[in-house]
Scaffold this active site. Sequence first.
Site, PDB file in Angstrom:
ATOM      1  N   SER A  31      -0.664   4.326  -4.067  1.00 48.14           N
ATOM      2  CA  SER A  31      -1.070   3.769  -3.434  1.00 48.14           C
ATOM      3  C   SER A  31      -0.824   3.843  -1.928  1.00 48.14           C
ATOM      4  O   SER A  31      -1.045   3.426  -1.057  1.00 48.14           O
ATOM      5  CB  SER A  31      -0.827   1.888  -3.416  1.00 48.14           C
ATOM      6  N   LYS A  39       4.842  -1.388  -0.857  1.00 53.98           N
ATOM      7  CA  LYS A  39       3.724  -1.289   0.097  1.00 53.98           C
ATOM      8  C   LYS A  39       4.265  -1.719   1.674  1.00 53.98           C
ATOM      9  O   LYS A  39       5.291  -2.065   2.277  1.00 53.98           O
ATOM     10  CB  LYS A  39       2.378  -3.019   0.018  1.00 53.98           C
TER      11      LYS A  39
END
Length: 185
Positions: free
Chosen positions: A43, A85
């Site tokens: 990700s 993230k």
Amino acid sequence: PKAAPNKFAQDIYVMLHDLVYILAAVTVLFTLLIRLVTVSGPSMTSTLLDRDYVAVLSNVLYRDVKNGDVVVAKVPGFEDEPIVKRVIAVGGQTVDIDYQTGTVYVDGEALDEPYLNEPMEEPWYEDLTSVTVPEGSVFVMGDNRNNSTDSRSQFVGFVPRDAILGKAVFRISLDDFGSIYKNMK
């Protein structure tokens, strides 16, 4: 002749004494101030790769969460391991996502995102286009937007500020290491 064994014993004692202090300092450093976390999944490609390690400044040193920071957080849907993230918006800010142009806006301003490698497509799991981040939370997205379960998903959603373990500042991998923020303006 008897002085030599006594000197040797003193030298060993001093070395062990110093070693205990060094180990205590390293333990405090890596327990309270800096953590090493393994990146799991694609990700954050190409900023971070699967199986990279990141040095994370703990909440003792990192208190002011800002847009653009790469953070490590524990969220309920991912109990086994923390997620890594990028903070897109903090509490009180509005996020608008235009999937046609692949642009993310925060409070009406288009983000400059040099860390993205490809245009963002609409995710299969959600049709989120506009949200206001609640106070005490952040909105996070992976840099590999087309392969990231992030705040756009009900599995992650808004990340409470107290779920953030710290800010990732340094990448350690087999082929490269250095600052995570080197490609940012």
